[in-house]
Design an enzyme around this catalytic site. Structure first.
Site, PDB file in Angstrom:
ATOM      1  N   LYS A  76      70.586 -26.595  -7.148  1.00 19.76           N
ATOM      2  CA  LYS A  76      71.202 -25.419  -6.518  1.00 19.76           C
ATOM      3  C   LYS A  76      72.718 -25.504  -6.597  1.00 19.76           C
ATOM      4  O   LYS A  76      73.392 -24.564  -7.017  1.00 19.76           O
ATOM      5  CB  LYS A  76      70.759 -25.330  -5.052  1.00 19.76           C
ATOM      6  CG  LYS A  76      71.542 -24.326  -4.229  1.00 19.76           C
ATOM      7  CD  LYS A  76      71.082 -24.279  -2.790  1.00 19.76           C
ATOM      8  CE  LYS A  76      71.739 -25.265  -1.869  1.00 19.76           C
ATOM      9  NZ  LYS A  76      73.129 -24.966  -1.482  1.00 19.76           N
ATOM     10  N   ARG A 105      84.674 -25.977   7.918  1.00 19.38           N
ATOM     11  CA  ARG A 105      84.739 -25.799   6.463  1.00 19.38           C
ATOM     12  C   ARG A 105      85.850 -24.840   6.011  1.00 19.38           C
ATOM     13  O   ARG A 105      85.574 -23.772   5.462  1.00 19.38           O
ATOM     14  CB  ARG A 105      83.379 -25.345   5.926  1.00 19.38           C
ATOM     15  CG  ARG A 105      82.279 -26.308   6.281  1.00 19.38           C
ATOM     16  CD  ARG A 105      80.948 -25.857   5.767  1.00 19.38           C
ATOM     17  NE  ARG A 105      80.621 -26.400   4.470  1.00 19.38           N
ATOM     18  CZ  ARG A 105      79.484 -26.157   3.840  1.00 19.38           C
ATOM     19  NH1 ARG A 105      78.599 -25.370   4.371  1.00 19.38           N
ATOM     20  NH2 ARG A 105      79.245 -26.680   2.669  1.00 19.38           N
ATOM     21  N   ARG A 109      66.766 -20.877   0.940  1.00 23.89           N
ATOM     22  CA  ARG A 109      68.070 -20.976   0.278  1.00 23.89           C
ATOM     23  C   ARG A 109      68.079 -22.144  -0.701  1.00 23.89           C
ATOM     24  O   ARG A 109      68.840 -22.100  -1.680  1.00 23.89           O
ATOM     25  CB  ARG A 109      69.178 -21.210   1.317  1.00 23.89           C
ATOM     26  CG  ARG A 109      69.472 -20.024   2.194  1.00 23.89           C
ATOM     27  CD  ARG A 109      70.701 -20.287   3.031  1.00 23.89           C
ATOM     28  NE  ARG A 109      71.736 -20.900   2.193  1.00 23.89           N
ATOM     29  CZ  ARG A 109      72.677 -21.728   2.626  1.00 23.89           C
ATOM     30  NH1 ARG A 109      72.736 -22.045   3.899  1.00 23.89           N
ATOM     31  NH2 ARG A 109      73.569 -22.223   1.804  1.00 23.89           N
TER      32      ARG A 109
HETATM   33  C1  UD1 Z   1      79.394 -28.901  -1.260  1.00 20.68           C
HETATM   34  C2  UD1 Z   1      77.919 -28.613  -1.301  1.00 20.68           C
HETATM   35  C3  UD1 Z   1      77.254 -28.973   0.034  1.00 20.68           C
HETATM   36  C4  UD1 Z   1      77.580 -30.416   0.408  1.00 20.68           C
HETATM   37  C5  UD1 Z   1      79.075 -30.666   0.356  1.00 20.68           C
HETATM   38  C6  UD1 Z   1      79.460 -32.120   0.585  1.00 20.68           C
HETATM   39  C7  UD1 Z   1      77.827 -26.746  -2.835  1.00 20.68           C
HETATM   40  C8  UD1 Z   1      77.522 -25.319  -3.023  1.00 20.68           C
HETATM   41  N1  UD1 Z   1      77.714 -27.208  -1.591  1.00 20.68           N
HETATM   42  O1  UD1 Z   1      79.956 -28.044  -0.270  1.00 20.68           O
HETATM   43  O2  UD1 Z   1      75.848 -28.820  -0.109  1.00 20.68           O
HETATM   44  O3  UD1 Z   1      77.120 -30.686   1.707  1.00 20.68           O
HETATM   45  O4  UD1 Z   1      79.599 -30.270  -0.934  1.00 20.68           O
HETATM   46  O5  UD1 Z   1      78.823 -32.937  -0.327  1.00 20.68           O
HETATM   47  O6  UD1 Z   1      78.079 -27.472  -3.766  1.00 20.68           O
HETATM   48  N2  UD1 Z   1      87.115 -29.138   3.553  1.00 20.68           N
HETATM   49  C9  UD1 Z   1      88.369 -28.850   4.049  1.00 20.68           C
HETATM   50  N3  UD1 Z   1      89.149 -27.976   3.345  1.00 20.68           N
HETATM   51  C10 UD1 Z   1      88.742 -27.401   2.173  1.00 20.68           C
HETATM   52  C11 UD1 Z   1      87.460 -27.706   1.681  1.00 20.68           C
HETATM   53  C12 UD1 Z   1      86.659 -28.590   2.403  1.00 20.68           C
HETATM   54  O7  UD1 Z   1      88.771 -29.361   5.085  1.00 20.68           O
HETATM   55  O8  UD1 Z   1      89.521 -26.631   1.589  1.00 20.68           O
HETATM   56  C13 UD1 Z   1      86.235 -30.074   4.317  1.00 20.68           C
HETATM   57  C14 UD1 Z   1      84.970 -29.380   4.803  1.00 20.68           C
HETATM   58  O9  UD1 Z   1      85.200 -28.731   6.019  1.00 20.68           O
HETATM   59  C15 UD1 Z   1      83.995 -30.539   4.946  1.00 20.68           C
HETATM   60  C16 UD1 Z   1      84.444 -31.490   3.809  1.00 20.68           C
HETATM   61  O10 UD1 Z   1      85.769 -31.085   3.450  1.00 20.68           O
HETATM   62  O11 UD1 Z   1      84.156 -31.167   6.175  1.00 20.68           O
HETATM   63  C17 UD1 Z   1      83.547 -31.463   2.586  1.00 20.68           C
HETATM   64  O12 UD1 Z   1      83.553 -30.182   2.040  1.00 20.68           O
HETATM   65  P1  UD1 Z   1      83.375 -29.900   0.478  1.00 20.68           P
HETATM   66  O13 UD1 Z   1      83.275 -31.188  -0.282  1.00 20.68           O
HETATM   67  O14 UD1 Z   1      84.407 -28.927   0.060  1.00 20.68           O
HETATM   68  O15 UD1 Z   1      81.955 -29.200   0.494  1.00 20.68           O
HETATM   69  P2  UD1 Z   1      81.522 -27.825  -0.170  1.00 20.68           P
HETATM   70  O16 UD1 Z   1      82.084 -27.734  -1.544  1.00 20.68           O
HETATM   71  O17 UD1 Z   1      81.743 -26.723   0.781  1.00 20.68           O
END
Ligand code: UD1
Length: 422
Positions: A22, A123, A400
């Site tokens: 996914k 997030r 999902r």
């Molecule tokens: C992706 C995955 C999700 C997985 C996560 C962590 C997809 C569609 N989803 O989500 O299933 O759980 O990786 O392995 O691939 N953060 C910030 N600022 C930002 C971006 C992120 O503070 O600009 C924080 C988030 O709040 C969270 C952490 O970083 O606490 C990890 O987020 P991130 O690695 O970005 O996860 P996603 O890409 O949203």
């Protein structure tokens, strides 16, 4: 609303085919926006998140055809009509933000709604914004939307991320493929889904190296062309179903599984007393004797233990011998499954980002509620190992991320059915 009825039914045996990932598919689909030529994905999973991304791409004017029962996605972004990702779609799924980098790279502008609060944590998007700004974009927040502009195009830069965010890495890498000059992204995320995205971008003509390491180098090119790409195996679906025989006993082969996708997770299973072995067609998992032993878990970016398997691992620890400590370091509010597992007789104490689980001999079936995608499947696993009946409601979360979950688990001997809601 539909629910899932699970009845504890002893050891499992047989094979489960694992779908395409996914999270890989959700970043590969927006890559179509980078090129005028068609991008075709094979081995796509049949999930509602994929339908949401399809609707988003179509709202931008892309053509997306779902072929071969949804396993092939044929996409074309030849005639895009909009560069705005609307709140109505983005609020359903955070991964919608992955159109930001590609739109900005190809058109020099994009307007993308902020995803808003998410059940498992705040997030934010700051890491995406910082990376794209390093490439020369100007980004303002107005009325809940990020307005991004790169007058004169994006320019390669050296940028170090404060945290190895998966989504930010994907957005920055996609944007940098069409930037002028070289981008060096440091402290990049190393997840297999990112490696898969980069392999696809390379087929489209992008010049990228270093995927799978924390430094990714991208040499910008003028344009990308069409390609066909097979989506990598879903390591989270794989890990989830590896837990089924670990919890219920028996021996199950996960077709398409590879150890390299789940190394840290498989090590924990091994320490808990579950046998995992690579076969010619996948991974074989067996638990032949008694209860598993308690193990401690800390979630970390890849190659560490994945946060997306924490809820399912907690379900296993509920019946382990001894006490285990699970520490969630990626999301700040990802223990919502704990009170539901407690309803089934589990002994769990949560303090901040740490859950302490003391195993009980057997869980007892109960009506429980799915609170998010991974929580929902942890409750199904718990129900399969429990005495009596468990009804999991709000299963739209499950749709999902898990295709044909009932059929796949029934195939190895689980007693599980979907009850149609009103
Ligand atoms: C992706 C995955 C999700 C997985 C996560 C962590 C997809 C569609 N989803 O989500 O299933 O759980 O990786 O392995 O691939 N953060 C910030 N600022 C930002 C971006 C992120 O503070 O600009 C924080 C988030 O709040 C969270 C952490 O970083 O606490 C990890 O987020 P991130 O690695 O970005 O996860 P996603 O890409 O949203």
């Amino acid at each position: 609303m539909d629910s899932i009825l699970v009845t504890g039914n002893g050891p499992l045996n047989g094979q489960i085919p694992i779908a395409g990932a996914k999270n890989a598919c959700l970043t590969l689909m927006p890559a179509t926006l980078l090129s005028e030529e068609p991008l075709t994905l094979t081995n796509a999973p049949r999930l509602s998140d994929i339908k949401t991304m399809t609707a988003l791409l179509q709202s931008l004017g892309a053509e997306v055809s779902s072929l071969q029962d949804g396993q092939v996605l044929a996409m074309s972004s030849h005639d895009l009509t909009s560069q705005t990702a609307d709140y109505e779609i983005v609020r359903k799924m955070r991964a919608s933000n992955l159109v930001l980098g590609p739109l900005l790279a190809r058109f020099g502008q994009a307007v993308v709604s902020l995803p808003g609060g998410c059940a498992i944590g705040a997030r934010p998007m700051d890491l995406h914004v910082e990376g794209l700004e390093a490439l020369g974009a100007e980004i303002d927040l107005k009325d809940g939307y990020l307005h991004a502009k790169a007058t004169g195009g994006l320019k390669g830069a050296v940028h170090e991320m404060r945290f190895a965010s998966v989504g930010a890495t994907e957005n920055i890498v996609m944007a940098a493929t069409l930037a002028k000059g070289t981008t060096v992204l440091k402290n990049a995320a190393r997840e297999p889904e990112i490696v898969d995205l980069i392999e696809c971008l390379r087929k489209m003509g992008a010049q990228i190296s270093g995927e799978g390491t924390s430094t990714i180098e991208i040499q910008g090119v003028d344009r990308l062309h069409g390609a066909t790409h097979q989506v990598v195996t879903d390591r989270i679906e794989l890990g989830t179903y590896m837990l089924a025989p670990a919890m219920c006993g028996g021996e199950v082969e996960l077709l398409g599984g590879r150890m390299s996708l789940v190394e840290s997770f498989a090590k924990k299973l091994d320490a808990a007393g579950v046998h995992v072995e690579e076969t010619r067609s996948g991974l074989k998992v067996a638990r032949k004797n008694g209860r598993v032993s308690a193990v401690d878990v800390v979630t970390e970016p890849f190659p560490g233990f994945p946060t997306d398997l924490q809820a399912q691992m907690m379900a296993l620890m509920c019946t382990a011998e001894g006490t285990s400590v699970l520490e969630e370091r990626i999301f700040e509010n990802r223990f919502m499954h704990a009170p539901e597992l407690v309803r089934m007789g589990a002994n769990i104490e949560v303090h901040g980002g740490t859950a302490t689980v003391t195993g009980v001999e057997r869980l007892k079936g109960a009506p429980v509620m799915a609170t998010d995608l991974r929580a929902s499947v942890s409750l199904i696993l718990a129900g399969m190992a429990a005495e009596g009946e468990t009804t999991v409601s709000r299963v739209y979360h499950l749709d999902r991320g898990y295709e044909h979950v009932v059929r796949k688990l029934e195939g190895v001997g689980a007693k599980i059915e979907r009850i149609k809601g009103q």
